[in-house]
Write a protein that holds these residues in place. Structure first.
Motif, short mmCIF file in Angstrom:
data_model
loop_
_atom_site.label_atom_id
_atom_site.label_comp_id
_atom_site.label_asym_id
_atom_site.label_seq_id
_atom_site.Cartn_x
_atom_site.Cartn_y
_atom_site.Cartn_z
N GLU A 358 0.83 -1.20 0.00
CA GLU A 358 0.00 0.00 0.00
C GLU A 358 0.86 1.25 0.00
O GLU A 358 0.57 2.22 -0.72
CB GLU A 358 -0.92 -0.02 1.22
N ILE A 359 1.92 1.23 0.78
CA ILE A 359 2.82 2.39 0.83
C ILE A 359 3.57 2.53 -0.49
O ILE A 359 3.68 3.64 -1.05
CB ILE A 359 3.81 2.24 2.01
N ASP A 360 4.09 1.41 -1.01
CA ASP A 360 4.84 1.46 -2.27
C ASP A 360 3.97 1.93 -3.43
O ASP A 360 4.42 2.69 -4.31
CB ASP A 360 5.43 0.08 -2.58
N THR A 361 2.70 1.49 -3.45
CA THR A 361 1.80 1.90 -4.51
C THR A 361 1.54 3.40 -4.45
O THR A 361 1.51 4.08 -5.49
CB THR A 361 0.47 1.13 -4.41
N PHE A 362 1.37 3.92 -3.24
CA PHE A 362 1.16 5.37 -3.09
C PHE A 362 2.40 6.15 -3.52
O PHE A 362 2.30 7.16 -4.22
CB PHE A 362 0.80 5.68 -1.63
#
Length: 447
Positions: A358-362
């Protein structure tokens, strides 16, 4: 495997084949199994830490003694070693391709034995291996009592102290000694608790032997010797449990500690306390091996994460040693191509990866992230035809981006046609036109 008939390798083998094996020249002595107590532990530490004449023989004999007789200590040590052994390790060449020969070697029994000795160097303070020259990798474990890391030598006698008594191992290409000069190992922190626990078990066994069965008490008249003789004969012939004979005129009181320690919890508490201290010293926690009364899911999870961190530290430690120049030169002597490095396959924690994705996608929406990062982070193998597949994905993205634009244009053309038709001024036409414009507004906002 690489060609074993390489001329350079043959020359190296010829040079050292005539040298005697250290292991065959040592005078081995079995460990001292005499009684050990805290006094002997203190004395052993003082001798091992001597500045001018350090000797670990007495301390290592004590390590052997506590390790062979303490099942809990052996269990937690094996648990720490297995945490590393159960991880698969690969040898990756510089082009990131796996070398099957070295991968099979390090994951085989010989490789597992080497890794075990590397981890044991943290427990004992040192480990030593002598590799046998030949076509196949073989080695002997060097007895630790003969290794003098403070002096950098391996002595023929375990009591030797000088280079004249043995060999300087740093100059020997096929002898590998691991460990720091002043490190006495994690077993030093566990030995005191193991000795105390052994004494507690002894006291507990004596407590059970004395008070675990009824005490027979017989009273007789002090002046009646005949009755006394008959009672004694009766006691002697009626079993081996504790028995007492006292005159009726005498006062008798047995202070056995049952009031404050009726169920032996005093000894059990000391045993559990010693086990907890040893578990913290070896595993860094207590809840992954035993469960306390106050433990819960959150506490166990926290302790499990602490042990994971310790395992990762051990993996890095082993990787660094396997990728050292010393070990690679030894492998090269057996004909292996060592142009690369050993890497462990780490187990992926799905719950942590989900949060990280989720963090990497953001972040990827804000700044560009390389494709190699995704492959390495999420343990996905990179395909051989990566460039071809990447080009196809880029083409597919262009098509997907173009389609919504065409749909929007189509909607716009329909709307324009409706705008041009002003002949119908009915209420229904007005409502249809309003909702059509409203839909076009939100559709454009989405794109």
């Amino acid at each position: 495997m690489a060609n074993n008939n390489n001329n350079n390798n043959n020359n190296n083998i010829t040079e050292v084949q005539n040298q005697p094996f250290i292991i065959n020249d040592l005078t081995l002595i079995s460990p001292d199994r005499s009684s050990k107590d805290i006094g002997k532990l203190k004395e052993s530490i003082e001798v091992a830490e001597s500045i001018y004449y350090p000797n670990r023989v007495q301390l290592y004999d004590l390590y052997h003694d506590v390790l062979s007789l303490d099942g809990f200590l052996r269990g937690i040590i094996q648990k720490r070693i297995d945490s590393v052994l159960n991880k698969k390790i690969n040898f990756k060449k510089k082009d990131s391709k796996k070398d099957e020969d070295l991968t099979d070697l390090i994951n085989g029994q010989k490789g597992r034995d080497i890794i075990s000795l590397l981890i044991e160097s943290k427990l004992w303070g040192t480990s030593g291996l002598e590799f046998v020259i030949g076509n196949k990798l073989q080695f002997h474990e060097i007895p630790r009592k003969h290794i003098k890391p403070e002096k950098g030598i391996i002595t023929k006698s375990q009591y030797g102290l000088s280079e004249q008594d043995g060999y300087k191992y740093e100059d020997m290409p096929f002898v590998w000694v691991i460990g720091k000069k002043t490190d006495l190992g994690l077993l030093l922190a566990c030995s005191m608790y193991a000795i105390y626990k052994r004494g507690s078990f002894g006291d507990f066994a004596q407590y059970v032997e004395i008070f675990g069965q009824p005490v027979r008490i017989m009273k007789y008249d002090a002046y009646d010797t005949k009755t006394k003789t008959e009672l004694k004969s009766l006691l002697d012939n009626s079993g081996s449990s504790l028995a007492m004979m006292i005159p009726k005129q005498a006062e008798f009181e047995m202070l056995d500690g049952k009031t404050s320690n009726g169920d032996g919890k005093l000894q059990i508490s000391l045993k559990d306390a010693c086990n907890e201290e040893m578990s913290i010293a070896i595993l860094g926690n207590t809840e992954t091996t035993t469960s306390s009364k106050s433990s819960g899911y959150a506490q166990s999870k926290e302790h499990g994460e602490q042990q994971d961190e310790l395992t990762i530290s051990d993996l890095i430690f082993v990787e660094n040693l396997l990728n050292s120049d010393k070990f690679k030169s030894i492998l090269q002597s057996y004909g292996y191509d060592v142009d690369g490095k050993f890497e462990f396959e780490l187990d992926l924690d799905l719950s942590k990866l989900k949060l990280r994705m989720e963090i990497d996608t953001f972040v990827s929406e804000k700044v560009p992230i390389s494709d190699d990062y995704w492959y390495n982070t999420y343990g996905i193998p990179k395909p051989d035809n990566y460039d071809e597949l990447k080009a196809k994905m880029e083409e597919a993205k262009k098509v997907n981006i173009a389609e919504p634009v065409n749909k929007s244009n189509t909607k716009k053309e329909k709307t324009d046609n409706k705008k041009g038709d002003l002949s119908d001024n009915s209420r229904q036409n007005f409502i249809n036109t309003f909702f059509s414009k409203l839909a076009d507004f939100f559709d454009q906002a989405q794109h």
